[in-house]
Design a protein around this motif. Sequence first.
Motif, mmCIF file in Angstrom:
data_model
loop_
_atom_site.group_PDB
_atom_site.id
_atom_site.type_symbol
_atom_site.label_atom_id
_atom_site.label_comp_id
_atom_site.label_asym_id
_atom_site.label_seq_id
_atom_site.Cartn_x
_atom_site.Cartn_y
_atom_site.Cartn_z
ATOM 1 N N PRO A 1 0.416 -1.153 -0.083
ATOM 2 C CA PRO A 1 0.146 0.056 -0.315
ATOM 3 C C PRO A 1 0.969 0.891 -0.207
ATOM 4 N N LEU A 2 1.938 1.161 1.080
ATOM 5 C CA LEU A 2 2.770 2.960 0.741
ATOM 6 C C LEU A 2 4.460 2.305 0.574
ATOM 7 N N GLU A 3 4.897 3.211 0.228
ATOM 8 C CA GLU A 3 6.400 1.822 -0.576
ATOM 9 C C GLU A 3 7.012 3.423 -0.200
ATOM 10 N N LEU A 4 8.515 3.816 0.173
ATOM 11 C CA LEU A 4 9.199 4.647 -0.007
ATOM 12 C C LEU A 4 11.000 3.995 0.052
ATOM 13 N N ALA A 5 10.520 3.778 -1.767
ATOM 14 C CA ALA A 5 11.745 4.058 -2.472
ATOM 15 C C ALA A 5 13.205 4.696 -2.239
ATOM 16 N N LEU A 6 14.412 3.849 -1.932
ATOM 17 C CA LEU A 6 15.574 5.304 -2.447
ATOM 18 C C LEU A 6 16.945 4.569 -3.051
ATOM 19 N N SER A 7 17.192 5.549 -3.461
ATOM 20 C CA SER A 7 18.451 5.264 -4.564
ATOM 21 C C SER A 7 19.324 4.757 -3.900
ATOM 22 N N SER B 1 0.534 2.034 -3.445
ATOM 23 C CA SER B 1 -0.763 0.360 -4.417
ATOM 24 C C SER B 1 0.371 0.630 -5.920
ATOM 25 N N GLY B 2 2.358 0.723 -5.545
ATOM 26 C CA GLY B 2 2.652 0.483 -6.707
ATOM 27 C C GLY B 2 2.931 1.569 -7.433
ATOM 28 N N VAL B 3 2.425 3.273 -7.457
ATOM 29 C CA VAL B 3 2.879 3.329 -8.565
ATOM 30 C C VAL B 3 3.025 4.998 -7.649
ATOM 31 N N ASP B 4 3.991 5.647 -8.890
ATOM 32 C CA ASP B 4 4.824 7.102 -7.954
ATOM 33 C C ASP B 4 3.830 7.897 -7.923
ATOM 34 N N VAL B 5 3.398 8.364 -6.500
ATOM 35 C CA VAL B 5 3.038 10.091 -6.705
ATOM 36 C C VAL B 5 3.735 10.976 -5.549
ATOM 37 N N ALA B 6 5.379 10.826 -5.957
ATOM 38 C CA ALA B 6 5.990 12.401 -5.910
ATOM 39 C C ALA B 6 7.617 11.611 -5.315
ATOM 40 N N GLN B 7 8.356 12.390 -5.994
ATOM 41 C CA GLN B 7 9.835 11.958 -5.951
ATOM 42 C C GLN B 7 10.489 13.473 -5.151
ATOM 43 N N GLY B 8 11.462 12.782 -4.420
ATOM 44 C CA GLY B 8 12.324 13.958 -4.407
ATOM 45 C C GLY B 8 13.359 13.951 -4.182
ATOM 46 N N GLU C 1 3.108 14.552 4.318
ATOM 47 C CA GLU C 1 1.930 14.881 3.526
ATOM 48 C C GLU C 1 1.557 14.144 2.114
ATOM 49 N N VAL C 2 1.919 13.391 1.988
ATOM 50 C CA VAL C 2 1.639 12.435 0.084
ATOM 51 C C VAL C 2 0.488 11.722 1.703
ATOM 52 N N VAL C 3 0.569 10.726 2.789
ATOM 53 C CA VAL C 3 -0.221 10.049 4.080
ATOM 54 C C VAL C 3 -1.574 11.009 3.565
ATOM 55 N N THR D 1 17.720 10.455 -5.223
ATOM 56 C CA THR D 1 17.060 10.630 -5.146
ATOM 57 C C THR D 1 15.632 9.500 -4.392
ATOM 58 N N TYR D 2 14.407 9.862 -4.305
ATOM 59 C CA TYR D 2 13.486 8.671 -3.561
ATOM 60 C C TYR D 2 12.660 9.371 -4.167
ATOM 61 N N ALA D 3 11.892 8.129 -3.693
ATOM 62 C CA ALA D 3 10.486 8.222 -4.789
ATOM 63 C C ALA D 3 9.054 7.639 -3.519
ATOM 64 N N ILE D 4 8.193 7.829 -3.173
ATOM 65 C CA ILE D 4 6.634 7.753 -2.354
ATOM 66 C C ILE D 4 6.107 7.244 -3.222
ATOM 67 N N ARG D 5 5.750 5.712 -3.274
ATOM 68 C CA ARG D 5 4.187 4.935 -4.110
ATOM 69 C C ARG D 5 3.108 4.975 -3.336
#
Length: 679
Positions: free
Chosen positions: A342-348, A402-409, A471-473, A396-400
Amino acid sequence: MSGRRLSQFAVPLGVVLIIVMMVVPLPTFLIDLFIALNIVGALVVVLTSMYVKRPLDFSTFPSLLLVMTLFRLALNISATRLVLMDGFAGNVIDAFGHFVVGGQLVIGLVIFTILIVIQFLVITKGAERVAEVGARFTLDAMPGKQMAIDADLNAGLMDEVEARRRRAEVAAEADFYGAMDGASKFVKGDAIAAIVITLINLIGGFVVGMVQKGMSPVEAIQKYSLLSVGDGLVSQIPALLLSVATGLIVTRSATEGDMGSSVIKQLGQHRVALRIAGGAALVLCLIPGLPKLPFLLIGGAALFVAQRMPSSPAGEAAEADANAPAPADPTESLLGEMRVDPLELALSPDLVDLVDGAGGDLLDRVRSLRRKVALDLGIVMPPVRTRDDLDLPLSTYAIRISGVDVAQGQAPPGTVLAIGENLDFLPGRAGVEPVFGLAGKWVPAELRHQADLSGATVVDRASVIITHLAEVVRANASRLLGREDVRALTEVVKQTHPVVVEELTPALLSLGQVQRVLQGLLDEDVPVRDLVRIFESLSLTAKSATDHDSLLEAARAALGPAISARYATDGALTVVTLDPRLEQSLLESLRPTEAGLQLLVDTGRAEIMVAELTQLCETAEQRGLSPVVVCSPQLRLALRRLLQMAVPRLPVLSYSEIAQSALRVETVGVVNGAYSIAA
């Protein structure tokens, strides 16, 4: 006395008895009894250390080692006292001095010296080194193990109880190896003490025999030296056993069974090794002068055992598996890989230091964020799966969701984000605060103080990511609220207010309808913590209307004071109202659709009204105010849907929601919508 209470007092009484033994002379019968107890106890410790599956299963070993060492030294003192006073210290010591070494002083001294060399230079020295290295490696591995536990906890792979158990196990493991590092010094000191005590006994016995007993030098040496050697042998055998137990404990690695089973299993995995060893023993029979029978027996036994072993050991099975075609993945494995978090934080890869446990506190902040979201919004934020992603650009990090990117930073390693003006004198690269879009610069972390002095707001990388995630949550809280979450929340309410839940669902509304109402509240940034009041209002409304709009407005009306209080400042609510004529015109344009009530006004009218409303709100914000739009309850939801695309952050409240609160209302503008009225 019960067995439990007896076990509580056994060790303390034993320690007191050991102290008494050092001071009070003991009869020879007790000396024999305690020597037998010492030998058998050491043997039990050795066997226990072989049968435990993990070193932590024998966590009392360091303390037990100290007590048994002290007990053996007390026996030495008692035996020495009897040897020097009476020339006799019990039948056990006498037997070791005469029968075991044949009454030969030189043989006894040689055997004693060999035992000392084996214990001190081989076993004790090696155990001490292994314990020292094990303690250091265990302490060095603690941050990584703690990070793995935190990652599994945040990913939802375990609950808090299991996480606490595993943390306690990691801490206990570090404490155990640290204690073993110190306990190995007891063994080393005991070996040295055995040499010194034996030398003192030899010299003391020689002096006592000649001075006090009037013996000749040969008689004194023959009598007291044999007793001293017997005492040394009696004490050295259990000392050697405890040294072996220490080595066994500190050299144990992770296995699934006891030592005996593991050794037999691992040695028996490759029968080729036994065949080669047996063949080599038979070849040695060809060497002239060597006895044939021992090597024939040993070689034949090795070949026999190799032949009787299973024909498909682990090594051959692994080789066969390597040549065989790869089997299809099991269904469970495929289903696990298909699961979408449901919620994922991906890090480079270069941002992994934020969660590596060596100073990286991102996982701890995520855990704190879950608690804050629960208290603020009234929902349980899904576990955040934090992982590295090789496909992401560096820094770069990405907030996903349900597997879909909703924000990056961006969060470059070794930097902090300085937000402010006049930062040109600082090195770094331009950046943007991801939540509010404020311009800033990523500057080296060592220049943080200079950035502070320049008046900039300095934020570390973890804070930037957590703020962005929060904020994304909040913006996607309705998407994160699933049907199972609603069921869990309902069960919590049912524990304290069962009648409220039983009256509402499933009698009047399904869980899906309740979920839609809660999602609608979250879409407008309304917390759903007061579920009791929400459910009561839904129960009353559902008896006459079950459409989504009616249910949502009923829930908002029940939460009116709480909603108004969220936007108030110092007891005052700043509002922008609609001109009565404009409001009447909008009410007449309301039309029911499949998506709910909508305002069917032409584009020109809507643009003028939105532009005027936006201008009034911007003027109020420049004065430091946070205005809300207020209208009639019948119009509120449709107006919110109209304004959502243009000004999504602007709250729209109804008069009924404000009327229930005790806030002071301050109007900062009225939307006239002159074009709409004229038309």
